[in-house]
Design a protein around this motif. Sequence first.
Motif, short mmCIF file in Angstrom:
data_model
loop_
_atom_site.label_atom_id
_atom_site.label_comp_id
_atom_site.label_asym_id
_atom_site.label_seq_id
_atom_site.Cartn_x
_atom_site.Cartn_y
_atom_site.Cartn_z
N ILE A 18 62.24 -66.53 33.88
CA ILE A 18 61.08 -66.97 34.66
C ILE A 18 60.03 -65.85 34.31
N ALA A 19 58.76 -66.53 33.97
CA ALA A 19 57.70 -65.58 33.51
C ALA A 19 57.24 -64.98 34.80
N ASN A 20 56.59 -63.51 34.84
CA ASN A 20 56.07 -63.03 35.89
C ASN A 20 54.69 -63.71 36.29
N LYS A 21 54.39 -63.57 37.56
CA LYS A 21 53.35 -64.07 38.12
C LYS A 21 52.29 -63.02 38.49
N VAL A 22 51.15 -63.42 38.43
CA VAL A 22 50.08 -62.45 38.80
C VAL A 22 49.64 -62.64 40.33
N PHE A 23 49.57 -61.45 40.83
CA PHE A 23 49.23 -61.40 42.35
C PHE A 23 47.69 -62.06 42.44
N ASN A 24 47.76 -63.05 43.40
CA ASN A 24 46.91 -63.94 43.83
C ASN A 24 46.34 -64.09 45.30
N ALA A 25 47.55 -63.45 46.22
CA ALA A 25 47.43 -63.50 47.67
C ALA A 25 48.11 -64.75 48.04
N ASP A 26 48.41 -65.60 47.42
CA ASP A 26 48.88 -66.69 47.61
C ASP A 26 50.32 -66.86 47.55
N ASP A 34 69.63 -72.71 44.77
CA ASP A 34 70.15 -72.51 46.25
C ASP A 34 68.89 -71.65 46.99
N GLN A 35 68.18 -71.01 46.47
CA GLN A 35 67.17 -69.92 47.01
C GLN A 35 66.22 -69.46 45.94
N ASN A 36 64.72 -70.10 46.53
CA ASN A 36 63.58 -69.85 45.75
C ASN A 36 62.38 -69.64 46.53
N ASN A 37 62.42 -68.48 47.71
CA ASN A 37 61.49 -68.49 48.54
C ASN A 37 60.21 -67.81 48.10
N GLY A 38 60.39 -67.05 47.02
CA GLY A 38 59.02 -66.36 46.37
C GLY A 38 58.64 -65.56 47.51
N GLY A 39 56.95 -65.25 47.44
CA GLY A 39 56.38 -64.43 48.31
C GLY A 39 55.11 -64.30 47.94
N THR A 40 54.29 -63.54 48.83
CA THR A 40 52.87 -63.36 48.74
C THR A 40 52.34 -61.95 48.21
N GLU A 41 53.27 -61.06 48.32
CA GLU A 41 53.07 -59.75 48.11
C GLU A 41 53.61 -59.27 46.64
N VAL A 42 53.09 -58.17 46.00
CA VAL A 42 53.27 -57.85 44.88
C VAL A 42 55.10 -57.21 45.10
N GLY A 43 55.80 -57.64 44.04
CA GLY A 43 57.22 -57.21 44.09
C GLY A 43 58.16 -58.32 43.41
N GLU A 44 59.32 -58.20 43.58
CA GLU A 44 60.41 -58.77 42.89
C GLU A 44 60.91 -60.01 43.91
N GLN A 86 53.68 -67.49 46.10
CA GLN A 86 54.22 -67.95 44.60
C GLN A 86 55.64 -67.76 44.47
N LYS A 87 56.10 -68.81 43.64
CA LYS A 87 57.73 -68.84 43.52
C LYS A 87 57.87 -69.47 42.19
N ALA A 88 59.02 -69.63 41.67
CA ALA A 88 59.42 -69.97 40.29
C ALA A 88 59.48 -71.65 40.56
N THR A 89 58.87 -72.36 39.59
CA THR A 89 58.75 -73.64 39.58
C THR A 89 59.80 -74.47 39.01
N ASP A 90 60.18 -75.84 39.12
CA ASP A 90 61.30 -76.38 38.61
C ASP A 90 61.29 -76.55 37.22
N GLN A 91 60.12 -76.39 36.79
CA GLN A 91 59.79 -76.46 35.16
C GLN A 91 60.40 -75.20 34.70
#
Length: 167
Positions: free
Chosen positions: A111-119, A139-149, A121-126
Amino acid sequence: LLENDRYLGVEKTITVEIVKVKNTQNVITTQTATYGELLSKYLPTSNTYGSWSWKNTTATTTVGNASTTAEPTRTFVAVYTPYDNYKANYASREVSVVFTVNKQEVVVPTIANKVFNADKQKATDQELDYTESSLYTVDQNNGGTEVGEYSVLLSLKDAANYVWEND
């Protein structure tokens, strides 16, 4: 005595039998395969006089499920059959081949890293290379809005026959 009477019982007729040629080709009788592989991949090499096939199988027969403690190996019978024009002089042959079947490795998606944008973000099915026919579930792919893993939890659908690569 007559001349011929002296030799009675001295002569003996014996016979010589010419038997069929036996295939003495070296056949590997223990094999290690991977779940999902076709059994035909492991056929001994045919020669000028005949060919090999697997007894009681089809072209789409696989090596079977991964080995377990309860069933550590499975055995298939390779059959050598002379070609029609050699059947009179060459013999058929059967050889038992014992297989240990390893689990098939499943590539862990990157999974490629995401750049913070305040929205959120999570890994896509693609990115996960995920479809309904995948060998695993997400089973779990909640993502987040803050910088982190953020963890993405994947589970193999058939853990008896598949394993994550490098595990």
